[in-house]
Design an enzyme around this catalytic site. Structure first.
Site, PDB file in Angstrom:
ATOM      1  N   ALA B  10       0.857  -0.705   0.194  1.00  0.00           N
ATOM      2  CA  ALA B  10      -0.366   0.265  -0.093  1.00  0.00           C
ATOM      3  C   ALA B  10       0.780   1.157   0.690  1.00  0.00           C
ATOM      4  O   ALA B  10       1.055   2.257  -0.742  1.00  0.00           O
ATOM      5  CB  ALA B  10      -1.124  -0.086   1.416  1.00  0.00           C
ATOM      6  N   ALA B  11       1.115   1.524   1.056  1.00  0.00           N
ATOM      7  CA  ALA B  11       2.337   2.621   0.885  1.00  0.00           C
ATOM      8  C   ALA B  11       3.229   3.018  -0.356  1.00  0.00           C
ATOM      9  O   ALA B  11       3.874   3.735  -0.718  1.00  0.00           O
ATOM     10  CB  ALA B  11       2.939   2.623   2.549  1.00  0.00           C
ATOM     11  N   SER B  38       1.288  -4.295  -5.044  1.00  0.00           N
ATOM     12  CA  SER B  38       0.321  -3.029  -4.597  1.00  0.00           C
ATOM     13  C   SER B  38      -1.271  -4.381  -4.852  1.00  0.00           C
ATOM     14  O   SER B  38      -2.010  -4.627  -5.353  1.00  0.00           O
ATOM     15  CB  SER B  38       0.736  -2.877  -6.728  1.00  0.00           C
ATOM     16  OG  SER B  38      -0.511  -2.219  -6.523  1.00  0.00           O
ATOM     17  N   CYS B  42      -6.832  -6.338   2.422  1.00  0.00           N
ATOM     18  CA  CYS B  42      -7.802  -6.237   3.370  1.00  0.00           C
ATOM     19  C   CYS B  42      -8.815  -7.453   2.685  1.00  0.00           C
ATOM     20  O   CYS B  42      -9.723  -7.506   3.399  1.00  0.00           O
ATOM     21  CB  CYS B  42      -8.166  -5.548   3.848  1.00  0.00           C
ATOM     22  SG  CYS B  42      -7.679  -3.948   4.138  1.00  0.00           S
ATOM     23  N   ASN B 303      -2.108   3.676   2.634  1.00  0.00           N
ATOM     24  CA  ASN B 303      -1.970   4.261   1.144  1.00  0.00           C
ATOM     25  C   ASN B 303      -1.651   6.055   1.336  1.00  0.00           C
ATOM     26  O   ASN B 303      -1.296   6.586   0.448  1.00  0.00           O
ATOM     27  CB  ASN B 303      -3.688   4.362   0.168  1.00  0.00           C
ATOM     28  CG  ASN B 303      -3.384   3.295  -0.099  1.00  0.00           C
ATOM     29  OD1 ASN B 303      -2.801   2.899  -0.974  1.00  0.00           O
ATOM     30  ND2 ASN B 303      -3.725   2.316   0.779  1.00  0.00           N
ATOM     31  N   TYR B 425     -32.373  12.855   4.575  1.00  0.00           N
ATOM     32  CA  TYR B 425     -33.569  11.723   5.336  1.00  0.00           C
ATOM     33  C   TYR B 425     -34.674  11.599   3.806  1.00  0.00           C
ATOM     34  O   TYR B 425     -35.080  12.957   3.482  1.00  0.00           O
ATOM     35  CB  TYR B 425     -34.239  12.771   6.174  1.00  0.00           C
ATOM     36  CG  TYR B 425     -36.613  12.413   6.604  1.00  0.00           C
ATOM     37  CD1 TYR B 425     -36.311  10.832   7.020  1.00  0.00           C
ATOM     38  CD2 TYR B 425     -37.386  13.445   6.224  1.00  0.00           C
ATOM     39  CE1 TYR B 425     -37.652   9.914   6.995  1.00  0.00           C
ATOM     40  CE2 TYR B 425     -37.974  12.037   6.046  1.00  0.00           C
ATOM     41  CZ  TYR B 425     -38.532  11.086   6.718  1.00  0.00           C
ATOM     42  OH  TYR B 425     -39.411  10.186   7.114  1.00  0.00           O
TER      43      TYR B 425
END
Lengths: 450, 450
Positions: B10-11, B38, B42, B303, B425
């Site tokens: 990620a980083a 890459s 998760c 990220n 709403y």
């Protein structure tokens, strides 16, 4: 202290409840000309579609429940006159056919809006309706029995909610819109088009740029809608072309009416007349983004205004925080939402606004059932101040993400502030970079440049 | 200018992409000791559950795609040493079995975390796993073939995501947790209990307050987990009891390690060593609510840090805005989310915090399929400053409402600010008063009082 409230739906009943809580000793009386109070009018289309079983399910609190809390409720009592100097009302008891004079110390006008009925819609033909309250819903329900063809006149959010619910009942639906596209007051044109595409995919015959000229009927029942583009056959016609605030009583009291046509109020919901408050769909509100007075009648606004009015009537101090122009609706599989200003609205106000459009999926693309979501984000060039967002989400619940931008508009935050937000990520909920963050990133670069 | 990045998930890859964009001329090289770069780690539980077909589906960009953008990617290259004065790295080419020295001008350590493996989990038995990267996932996938009984050690979010996915494959699942309840690091106790109830309803045998002491095996394969409360039979064991930042290289470079155990960085992701950046799961971040340095490794944070590091390495200026402690996960039908501080965390910090709990439905109660949603909202007494929220939503998507509070925490807003928000709403999306508004209303009264 006698607190009198005219109108017993959202604003009126919120005010009554709040006043009761604030001042247990006050006498509180609510007059309503109809037979239903304290119901969620926004749920009407879903009773017609069958998702909600009964109109009674929309009722939050019955008159009996209100009375048990020490709030007098007089149904079928129509307030027909006012003497603001004497602080009295003229009230017609519709059942008794008798008019009485009722005193008040403080008065709340929660008289709502009435649907606009064009001349052609004023008719003796059965099967021609508006949809504002439960009796309207009941009348439509009765007309739907045996009906096969519905014509909805007006492509606003009520019309679009009805279209879904009529299709759910198996009716053919033609939607007629005078303007160039549906959802025209809610969204910018490219997003209007996105809504139209999906509505058409669900079998609604959408015809825009069409002006209705009259009705046809047979045996006292409507058979069609005449337009400048030909006849549309229909057993049931619902006219949903806007609303007008009910201001007759406010005018009779001498209260100032704003440029919007709705009742002018201060932040405490007080009109220009001492002791007379107004709240709900009949009242103006301040738009927090533009700081202008606007008339955007919606459910939360009405409830919130009523609450504020109730506290103030009972001797407390509450202020209405203003609105952000937040609105959301579902039509078929789509969730559609907006808050703040559209690009069109910002342009009309002479703001130096810029928008970006991002199309992504509502959650990680690889996770089951990822649905498209389209976001337009609008900000002011130079300052980077957020102005608004529009969302069209193919998994309808994801349109609720509009609230993130609403929260930031509330704080007069910038695009950079949005981009910096630590939003929640896991594959079933969003992409690593939530679509709102992606939009903020792109918009930030643009508005900084410009 | 030679920019070298250690770690390609990620980083690391965010940094590489960003640096590339910022400086088209720089030489950019990424070393990764593994074979995958890459990818969305998760998503691993969802491949195991079958919702995602293949581990390859988690890959955002292949090495070839990165190379096409002018980013050198060296797989199976492990950086084993560093000379920060000379600005060189010692790199082991695992395929060639050869060690080379690589120079850098600026270096990014995106070395991530390693799962904690207790002594008892260091074993030659097959079927005992951790889950951090794609090879871990592939190993679990292989073990699941023919397996019937899974034991998940650790009741954190990864364990809870796995529990859902293992049940989806028809396995029996026992979850062992050392602490008094599951989701203990994410939620306050009453909300932990809500999660546990649903997980148990879905057939997971949750056992808390249980310490694992060893494993049993037969023919080289695990057959059970020994605990202080007896033996748990299992064909597959996944150990998910936390992670530790990979700081060996940072230490070797002489970079300061923070009290959290992760690499200390400034807002530009620079470590205490000139030219050496750190980003992602191995690095500390500033918590915007407490202003303290924390180590909460999560996907968006990694990220975002990578992006910031990439810009700065390439000669630009970017700063990391800090985190809010926002986290979300799905387990079975539940969505669970939190942002800011829990009451427990606020108490531990000595804050004068107060929480309210509201249970409602995610949308209008009368509308089809309204699901319970439970919200705890926490604020500081006196100031009314929002401190955090916890959400347990039975329709999982509604947990994403946590973002509204995250946006307001970002602005250091008060409970009153939340209550004043004009949230969206309509009956299919929320109650008139969104559950967050109801919570804010109650909490406002409480914190003002005290």
């Amino acid at each position: 202290m006698r607190l009198v409230i005219v109108g017993g739906v959202a604003a009126g009943m919120s005010a009554a409840s709040r006043a009761r809580r604030f001042d247990p000793a006050a006498q509180i009386v609510v007059f309503d000309r109809g037979e239903w109070i304290s119901y969620g009018a926004c749920g009407l289309p879903y009773v017609l579609g069958g998702d909600v079983e009964d109109f009674g399910d929309l009722v939050a609190r019955t008159p009996e429940q209100m009375r048990a809390r020490g709030i007098g409720v007089r149904l079928r009592h129509e307030v027909t006159g006012i003497d603001a100097a004497a602080r009295t009302l003229t009230v017609l008891d519709r059942d008794a056919g008798r008019t009485v004079t009722e005193p008040y110390d403080r008065l709340l006008l929660a008289t709502g809006v009435s649907p606009v009925r064009p001349d052609w819609a004023t008719t003796d033909l059965s099967g021609v309706h508006v949809l504002k309250d439960i009796p309207d819903g009941q009348a439509i329900q009765a007309s739907l029995d045996g009906a096969r063809r519905a014509c909805i006149v007006g492509g606003g959010y009520i019309g679009l909610e009805l279209a879904e619910n009529f299709r759910a009942r198996g009716l053919s639906v033609v939607m007629l819109e005078k303007g160039p596209d549906i959802a025209g007051r809610v969204l910018d044109p490219p997003y209007q088009q996105r809504v139209r595409t999906v509505v058409e995919e669900h079998g609604v015959d959408v015809r825009c740029g069409v002006t209705v000229t009259g009705l046809t009927g047979k045996g006292g029942r409507v058979t069609g809608v005449q337009t400048d583009a030909g006849l549309v056959r229909a057993d049931v016609v619902v006219v949903s072309v806007g609303v007008r605030p009910n201001t007759a009583l406010a005018r009779a009291a001498g209260a100032r009416i704003g440029k919007t046509g709705a009742v002018a109020v201060d932040a405490r919901q007080l009109t220009s007349v001492d002791g007379v408050y107004a709240a709900g769909d009949n009242a103006e509100a301040t738009h927090r983004v533009t700081r202008r007075r606007v008339h955007i009648p919606l459910g939360l606004t009405a409830n919130r205004m009523g609450r504020v009015a109730g506290v103030n009537m009972a001797g407390g101090h509450a202020t209405f925080p203003g609105i952000l122009g937040t609105a959301i609706f579902k039509t078929f599989t789509l969730g559609v939402a907006r808050t703040g200003l559209t690009q069109t609205e910002a342009d009309a106000l002479g703001l130096h606004a810029h928008s970006v459009d991002v199309s992504s999926t509502d959650h990680a693309g690889y996770y089951a059932d990822a649905k498209p979501i389209h976001v337009r984000l609008t900000a002011e060039r130079g300052s980077g101040r957020l102005l608004g967002t529009q969302i069209v989400a193919h998994g309808h619940l994801s349109a609720k993400r509009v609230d993130v931008v609403a929260a930031l508009l509330q704080q007069r935050a910038t695009v950079q502030d949005l981009f910096d937000c630590d939003l929640a990520y896991a594959p079933p909920f969003s992409s690593v970079w939530d679509v709102l963050l992606v939009a903020a990133d792109r918009l930030h670069r643009d508005v900084r440049a410009g």
